[in-house]
Design an enzyme around this catalytic site. Structure first.
Site, PDB file in Angstrom:
ATOM      1  N   HIS A  82      -3.711   0.095   5.823  1.00 24.63           N
ATOM      2  CA  HIS A  82      -2.278  -0.172   5.784  1.00 24.63           C
ATOM      3  C   HIS A  82      -1.768  -0.363   7.199  1.00 24.63           C
ATOM      4  CE1 HIS A  82       1.862  -0.009   4.356  1.00 24.63           C
ATOM      5  NE2 HIS A  82       2.107   0.671   5.460  1.00 24.63           N
ATOM      6  N   ASP A 161       9.795   5.914  -4.680  1.00 27.33           N
ATOM      7  CA  ASP A 161       9.947   5.270  -3.368  1.00 27.33           C
ATOM      8  C   ASP A 161      10.909   4.092  -3.454  1.00 27.33           C
ATOM      9  OD1 ASP A 161       9.245   4.860  -0.537  1.00 27.33           O
ATOM     10  OD2 ASP A 161       8.482   2.957  -1.308  1.00 27.33           O
ATOM     11  N   ARG A 168      17.846   4.956   1.434  1.00 27.19           N
ATOM     12  CA  ARG A 168      17.672   5.167   2.880  1.00 27.19           C
ATOM     13  C   ARG A 168      18.185   3.963   3.660  1.00 27.19           C
ATOM     14  NH1 ARG A 168      11.656   5.691   3.347  1.00 27.19           N
ATOM     15  NH2 ARG A 168      12.064   5.759   5.573  1.00 27.19           N
ATOM     16  N   SER A 183       6.937   7.834   2.269  1.00 22.80           N
ATOM     17  CA  SER A 183       7.119   6.539   1.612  1.00 22.80           C
ATOM     18  C   SER A 183       5.812   5.743   1.653  1.00 22.80           C
ATOM     19  CB  SER A 183       8.255   5.787   2.328  1.00 22.80           C
ATOM     20  OG  SER A 183       8.267   4.438   1.980  1.00 22.80           O
ATOM     21  N   LYS A 187       2.538   5.425  -1.668  1.00 19.71           N
ATOM     22  CA  LYS A 187       2.027   4.170  -2.234  1.00 19.71           C
ATOM     23  C   LYS A 187       0.514   4.078  -2.040  1.00 19.71           C
ATOM     24  CE  LYS A 187       5.450   2.291  -0.007  1.00 19.71           C
ATOM     25  NZ  LYS A 187       6.598   1.669   0.599  1.00 19.71           N
TER      26      LYS A 187
END
Ligand code: URA
Length: 441
Positions: A82, A161, A168, A183, A187
């Site tokens: 990621h 999320d 947010r 967050s 995922k």
């Protein structure tokens, strides 16, 4: 406990228990806790923070708020990667196939671009025929056959999320380390891989502008990953200037292909080799040095490129585009952008480059906007290079000539030219594991 009491508790800097966090996340997803109370809680977390155990608890509750993926139908160790996001970041297209070619399974769910940053799914969809909405069974089959598949998120994954991020975004609570870490990691955990490599970007074009903040975010995410029983590490890489030279969907796919052939820009190739080495390490293929050398060999002998072509074909795409990238449709118009003075490139503002590319049609402002796959920018002068007035610093590509004036002004504004040569810039800063932080490079 009532939500009011939980807000009161966090407001005074007290710890929330796992049970309280679970009750809060479920209540919010189910609509029993209104946005105004959750907004107050987010602001209390923003100012008071969360300790490691609370952040892990929040992440696990978020991860299990919707569908989760069970990858046990895929043989071998599955490793995900990621990136915290940036401009010109096409690393997934390079390191996914490289790692897969070397025996690590990559069953990846990626996102689309929004605003000035790109997304892997849009880049992949610039390859004619390639599908990213693939059913679970076929997804597993492709990973078992070719070692890799990259698809879009489907079903109802991590609804907590989706709701929290939207809140947010409008309550000025995005830039909180426990909230960002939970967050992203919720995922990643829901996506089911055994190992996770995090590319945490640092610099003016990154979420985290300073190295200190980037290391803090990386530590928090690694603690969550390992706390949840996954193999997890982070690499801190530069996003002060764009990565590589291409910005825009098919332009980035072509640059990824060049990199897999060993002819890519040096900065991109080095970041890819480092990240791939860490994916292989998470996959148990050896120590980092041995894994780095394996990645380099698979880049040099074309194994990574052949794996990308196999993945593209299995996902319904025309693999001849991978072997002959000159087949990609070219934008009908292009315009050179030239340096206005002599000097050295002292800075390239990443966000302005991303905005210029979006202005040309390569990105979208709103989720439903269409994308022009051939639009974008190729940078010809990078950080530290000497330029003369009139030298081409970049070429813009678009389907409408009227888009050039605004985008070329934006690209020029991204460049700072100085009479003195700037100092060397680091590309890769550090590795963060559960054992600590090691400098790299
Ligand atoms: N990316 C995410 O998915 N979440 C954040 O909070 C920030 C970046």
């Amino acid at each position: 406990m009532r939500m009011y009491d939980l807000i009161e508790k966090k407001k005074h800097g007290k710890r929330l228990t796992r049970q309280e966090i679970g009750q809060m996340v479920r209540g919010f997803v189910e609509g029993q806790i209104p946005d105004y109370q959750m907004s107050a809680m987010l602001m209390a977390i923003y100012f008071r923070g969360m300790d490691e155990e609370e952040t892990l608890g929040l992440t696990l509750e978020m991860a299990s708020s919707g569908d989760t993926v069970d990858l046990s139908g895929i043989e071998g160790i599955k490793v995900d990667k990621h990136s915290t996001g940036g401009v010109g970041d096409k690393t997934t297209l390079v390191i996914g196939p490289l790692a897969a070619a070397l025996g690590v399974k990559v069953a990846k769910m990626s996102g689309r671009g929004l605003g000035h940053t790109g997304g892997t799914i849009d880049k992949l969809e610039s390859i004619p025929g390639l599908g990213t909405a693939i059913g679970r069974e076929r997804f597993f089959e492709i990973v078992n056959e070719t070692g890799i598949a990259v698809i879009g998120q489907s079903g109802n994954m991590v609804p907590a999320d989706k709701k929290l991020y939207a809140l947010r975004d409008v309550t000025a609570t995005v830039d909180s380390i426990p909230l960002i870490a939970s967050s992203i990691m919720s995922k990643k955990l829901a996506a089911g891989s055994d190992g996770i490599v995090l590319d945490v970007k640092t610099g003016s074009g990154a979420f985290m502008k300073s190295l200190e903040e980037s290391v803090a975010l990386a530590k928090e995410m690694v603690a969550i990953g390992t706390g949840a029983g996954r193999r997890c590490c982070a690499v801190i890489t530069d996003m002060d200037v764009p990565l590589g030279c291409a910005i825009g969907n098919s332009l980035e796919v072509i640059e990824a292909i060049e990199t897999l052939k060993g002819h890519g820009p040096e900065d991109l190739a080095e970041v890819c080799l480092q990240l791939c080495a860490h994916m292989l390490y998470m996959g148990g293929k050896g120590d980092i040095k041995a894994c780095y050398n394996m990645a380099k060999e698979a880049m040099a002998d074309g194994r990574g490129l052949r794996t990308l072509a196999a993945m593209v074909k299995a996902q319904g795409g025309d693999d001849s585009y991978i072997l002959e990238p000159e087949r990609f449709k070219k934008a009908p118009f292009c315009r050179e952008v030239k340096a206005g003075e002599d000097g050295y490139i002292a800075h390239i503002d990443t966000e302005s480059c991303g905005i210029a590319s979006t202005m040309l049609g390569a990105g979208r402002q709103k989720k439903e906007d269409p994308i022009d796959y051939s639009a974008g920018i190729r940078l010809y002068k990078k950080y530290g290079e000497k330029v003369k007035k009139g030298d081409v610093i970049g070429i813009l590509y678009a389907s409408k000539e009227e888009l050039f004036d605004g985008a070329s002004k934006k690209l020029l504004s991204a460049y700072t030219i100085d009479s003195k040569a700037p100092g060397d810039k680091k590309l890769i800063y550090a590795r963060v594991t559960k054992e600590g932080v090691d400098p790299i490079g």
